[in-house]
Motif scaffolding. Sequence first.
Motif, PDB file in Angstrom:
ATOM      1  N   ARG A 419      33.223  59.286  26.001  1.00 37.71           N
ATOM      2  CA  ARG A 419      32.018  59.554  25.092  1.00 37.71           C
ATOM      3  C   ARG A 419      30.685  59.084  26.160  1.00 37.71           C
ATOM      4  NH1 ARG A 419      32.795  57.310  18.949  1.00 37.71           N
ATOM      5  NH2 ARG A 419      34.724  58.980  18.556  1.00 37.71           N
ATOM      6  N   VAL A 420      30.912  59.372  27.303  1.00 39.42           N
ATOM      7  CA  VAL A 420      29.581  59.030  27.987  1.00 39.42           C
ATOM      8  C   VAL A 420      28.814  60.275  28.296  1.00 39.42           C
ATOM      9  CG1 VAL A 420      30.961  57.016  29.344  1.00 39.42           C
ATOM     10  CG2 VAL A 420      30.789  59.471  30.282  1.00 39.42           C
ATOM     11  N   GLY A 421      27.564  60.177  28.704  1.00 38.17           N
ATOM     12  CA  GLY A 421      26.606  61.186  29.121  1.00 38.17           C
ATOM     13  C   GLY A 421      26.830  61.767  30.280  1.00 38.17           C
ATOM     14  N   ALA A 422      25.790  62.533  30.753  1.00 35.99           N
ATOM     15  CA  ALA A 422      25.956  63.528  31.959  1.00 35.99           C
ATOM     16  C   ALA A 422      25.139  62.711  32.983  1.00 35.99           C
ATOM     17  CB  ALA A 422      25.517  65.049  31.524  1.00 35.99           C
ATOM     18  N   ASP A 423      24.612  61.728  32.765  1.00 35.44           N
ATOM     19  CA  ASP A 423      23.737  61.085  33.969  1.00 35.44           C
ATOM     20  C   ASP A 423      24.239  59.630  34.027  1.00 35.44           C
ATOM     21  OD1 ASP A 423      21.736  59.703  35.137  1.00 35.44           O
ATOM     22  OD2 ASP A 423      20.155  60.946  34.402  1.00 35.44           O
ATOM     23  N   ALA A 424      24.829  59.243  35.163  1.00 33.39           N
ATOM     24  CA  ALA A 424      25.290  58.050  35.430  1.00 33.39           C
ATOM     25  C   ALA A 424      24.418  56.890  35.361  1.00 33.39           C
ATOM     26  CB  ALA A 424      25.905  57.968  36.812  1.00 33.39           C
ATOM     27  N   ASP A 430      20.583  53.477  29.148  1.00 37.93           N
ATOM     28  CA  ASP A 430      20.199  53.484  27.829  1.00 37.93           C
ATOM     29  C   ASP A 430      21.454  53.060  27.047  1.00 37.93           C
ATOM     30  OD1 ASP A 430      18.139  54.751  28.478  1.00 37.93           O
ATOM     31  OD2 ASP A 430      19.056  56.925  28.589  1.00 37.93           O
ATOM     32  N   ASP A 431      22.754  52.973  27.519  1.00 39.51           N
ATOM     33  CA  ASP A 431      23.838  52.798  26.617  1.00 39.51           C
ATOM     34  C   ASP A 431      24.313  51.268  26.915  1.00 39.51           C
ATOM     35  OD1 ASP A 431      23.867  55.332  25.775  1.00 39.51           O
ATOM     36  OD2 ASP A 431      25.494  55.747  27.016  1.00 39.51           O
ATOM     37  N   VAL A 432      24.461  50.831  28.081  1.00 37.84           N
ATOM     38  CA  VAL A 432      25.166  49.429  28.467  1.00 37.84           C
ATOM     39  C   VAL A 432      24.127  48.379  28.438  1.00 37.84           C
ATOM     40  CG1 VAL A 432      26.523  48.185  30.195  1.00 37.84           C
ATOM     41  CG2 VAL A 432      26.952  50.798  29.761  1.00 37.84           C
ATOM     42  N   GLU A 433      22.853  48.539  29.054  1.00 41.81           N
ATOM     43  CA  GLU A 433      21.909  47.463  29.396  1.00 41.81           C
ATOM     44  C   GLU A 433      21.335  46.951  27.912  1.00 41.81           C
ATOM     45  OE1 GLU A 433      18.789  46.352  32.735  1.00 41.81           O
ATOM     46  OE2 GLU A 433      18.441  48.404  31.760  1.00 41.81           O
ATOM     47  N   ALA A 459      27.816  58.720  40.359  1.00 36.20           N
ATOM     48  CA  ALA A 459      28.012  57.376  39.933  1.00 36.20           C
ATOM     49  C   ALA A 459      26.610  56.587  40.036  1.00 36.20           C
ATOM     50  CB  ALA A 459      28.739  56.780  40.932  1.00 36.20           C
ATOM     51  N   ALA A 460      26.499  55.256  39.542  1.00 34.02           N
ATOM     52  CA  ALA A 460      25.467  54.663  39.520  1.00 34.02           C
ATOM     53  C   ALA A 460      26.126  53.074  39.565  1.00 34.02           C
ATOM     54  CB  ALA A 460      24.562  54.761  38.315  1.00 34.02           C
ATOM     55  N   ASP A 461      25.123  52.296  40.172  1.00 33.66           N
ATOM     56  CA  ASP A 461      25.439  50.858  40.126  1.00 33.66           C
ATOM     57  C   ASP A 461      24.313  49.773  39.514  1.00 33.66           C
ATOM     58  OD1 ASP A 461      27.521  51.473  41.479  1.00 33.66           O
ATOM     59  OD2 ASP A 461      26.476  51.013  43.583  1.00 33.66           O
ATOM     60  N   LEU A 462      24.944  48.814  38.801  1.00 38.69           N
ATOM     61  CA  LEU A 462      24.151  47.871  38.233  1.00 38.69           C
ATOM     62  C   LEU A 462      24.549  46.438  38.482  1.00 38.69           C
ATOM     63  CD1 LEU A 462      21.655  46.949  36.101  1.00 38.69           C
ATOM     64  CD2 LEU A 462      23.544  47.494  34.268  1.00 38.69           C
ATOM     65  N   GLU A 463      23.381  45.430  38.951  1.00 37.84           N
ATOM     66  CA  GLU A 463      24.048  44.323  39.060  1.00 37.84           C
ATOM     67  C   GLU A 463      23.176  43.234  38.139  1.00 37.84           C
ATOM     68  OE1 GLU A 463      25.291  42.346  43.019  1.00 37.84           O
ATOM     69  OE2 GLU A 463      23.928  44.026  43.501  1.00 37.84           O
ATOM     70  N   GLY A 483      33.310  63.948  34.116  1.00 38.25           N
ATOM     71  CA  GLY A 483      33.057  65.495  33.625  1.00 38.25           C
ATOM     72  C   GLY A 483      33.766  65.526  32.117  1.00 38.25           C
ATOM     73  N   GLY A 484      33.307  66.268  31.583  1.00 35.19           N
ATOM     74  CA  GLY A 484      33.591  66.394  30.114  1.00 35.19           C
ATOM     75  C   GLY A 484      33.483  65.143  29.259  1.00 35.19           C
ATOM     76  N   GLY A 485      32.289  64.621  29.483  1.00 41.50           N
ATOM     77  CA  GLY A 485      32.253  63.163  28.616  1.00 41.50           C
ATOM     78  C   GLY A 485      32.921  61.909  29.011  1.00 41.50           C
ATOM     79  N   ARG A 486      33.880  62.288  30.095  1.00 41.15           N
ATOM     80  CA  ARG A 486      34.585  61.041  30.558  1.00 41.15           C
ATOM     81  C   ARG A 486      34.180  60.175  31.761  1.00 41.15           C
ATOM     82  NH1 ARG A 486      39.445  62.997  33.044  1.00 41.15           N
ATOM     83  NH2 ARG A 486      38.089  64.790  33.637  1.00 41.15           N
ATOM     84  N   GLY A 487      34.533  59.074  31.651  1.00 40.15           N
ATOM     85  CA  GLY A 487      34.001  58.155  32.785  1.00 40.15           C
ATOM     86  C   GLY A 487      34.688  56.962  33.086  1.00 40.15           C
ATOM     87  N   PHE A 488      34.561  56.233  34.074  1.00 44.20           N
ATOM     88  CA  PHE A 488      34.935  55.013  34.206  1.00 44.20           C
ATOM     89  C   PHE A 488      33.981  53.945  34.738  1.00 44.20           C
ATOM     90  CE2 PHE A 488      39.362  56.598  34.728  1.00 44.20           C
ATOM     91  CZ  PHE A 488      40.245  55.805  34.337  1.00 44.20           C
TER      92      PHE A 488
END
Length: 520
Positions: A419-424, A430-433, A459-463, A483-488
């Motif tokens: 259920r992740v969006g299309a922008d890493a 918007d979701d995790v922070e 991908a995107a990085d956050l510390e 893709g398709g709403g899936r992500g790690f």
Amino acid sequence: MGRARVSTERPVAGRYRLVEIIHRETNRVRWYADDLRTGRPCLVTQVGLPQEAAGAAGRAPSRVLRAAEGVARLCPGRIAAVVDTVEESGFLWTVTAWIDGTPLDEVLAEEGTFAPVRAARVALELLDVLEAAHAGGVTHGELSPGQVFLREGGPAVVTGYGLAGTVLVPRLTAPSYASPEQARDGRTGPAADLWALGAILHTMLEGRPPFRDRGRPEATLKGVDRLPPRAPVRAGPLTQVVQGLLRKDPRERLTRQVVRGALTRVLREEPGAVPAAPAPRPRGGRAGAVRYAGRERGRRTTLLGITLAVVTVAVAVLAAARGLPGAGSGSAADAPPPSASAPAGPPDGPGAPSAPTPSNGAGGLPPGYRAHHAQEGFSVALPEGWERLDTSRGSDRGYRVTFGADGDPRTLAVTYSERVGADAVAVWRDDVEPRLERSGAGYERIGGIRATTYQGREAADLEWYAEDGGARVRTFGRGFLLGGGRGFSLRWTTPAAGWEEPASREALRTFLRTFRPAAD
């Protein structure tokens, strides 16, 4: 250029399974790959062949292989060994033995600028290679941070030798590092390699190359030819070295001897620094034969410059702050200049791109690591003694698996969601922070959210810093989209005070290199 689409499903030459793009330049793409015959990882470079080279393409692989073997002998262990070449699908594929190191552009993107002493040490290692190759009559012609691998246990290794003069392929794969004479008329020689050394030194110190990438190679080359290079502002005692190497007229550039003396002086005057070893010398009859050919070729091209006055190098004592990993596989030439507080870390910094886990589960891994295949559908190399500590599952087939070991405060958490969006970047922002901010654990972001590419995916990085049981911890998170709403996402957490420990940095680098979704 290449006329066919590259498929990662069909191995190149029926043998090399392409796993992940780790570096991309104009007309050149480098992949991590698996050698299906030996079960070992390797590096595969893909170069597009022009239409007019089609008739001679069949002879190109043998010529490249012979040339690369000859160059590698000039500086053993410092020039990447080419083990195979093949022409297929309109591309020339060059296979290089696995290098246990991290491309310089990756390190720069992750850590920002280098302190002058660290930059001088890397530059000396490159100068060793250039001196040995030039003495053998061989120029590189395309040296850039993407062609330099930094290793924890030894000097830098240079890739990219072997193509010059062996096949009609478009050159200047990294236009921001091309010399003015190359930009103007394609002329190359030892002086062009010294310009590239100066451009790399500039990038290590300033965080960006002396000329910006203008999007189109011809536009970038026009800037290199006609515009002055960016003036160094953070180079400290190496300012005059950078400026002397980046002189437009190749006859006025600093000679190798002057550059070596200036770089060595910076190391010698730094408290506790160890001067670099002297440059290796070419050996054997092959070196003599190539040297003669190089002298004849040099007379037909360009004369290497006139020695200038010896550079006066000032002493600077600089504090090396800690490094921020995670700008991914983008070239340092494309990265924005880091802030003045951007840290400089050790050369074995984390955040390197993912490398394949060999089919035998052992080759290519640091000592003390083993391949782990999780039942949820992913694999990653873990330190010996590490095991699953916790598993939580969501309603959307998502899950989080946390790994660690008794007595070890460090953890790796692997999270999967459908259920992740299309922008890493937006996923972190918007979701995790917001959840981290509401957790009451003293969340404090380190720097910005950095867009990157990981395993060829967005991908995107956050510390961030946080409190865990009264202890201050630091977390590096990398999220990437399938893709398709899936992500790690991968989250590496250590005590804040132990973030810079070599074992911790090696662990993060290994996790990022070896993590694989089962579907790959």
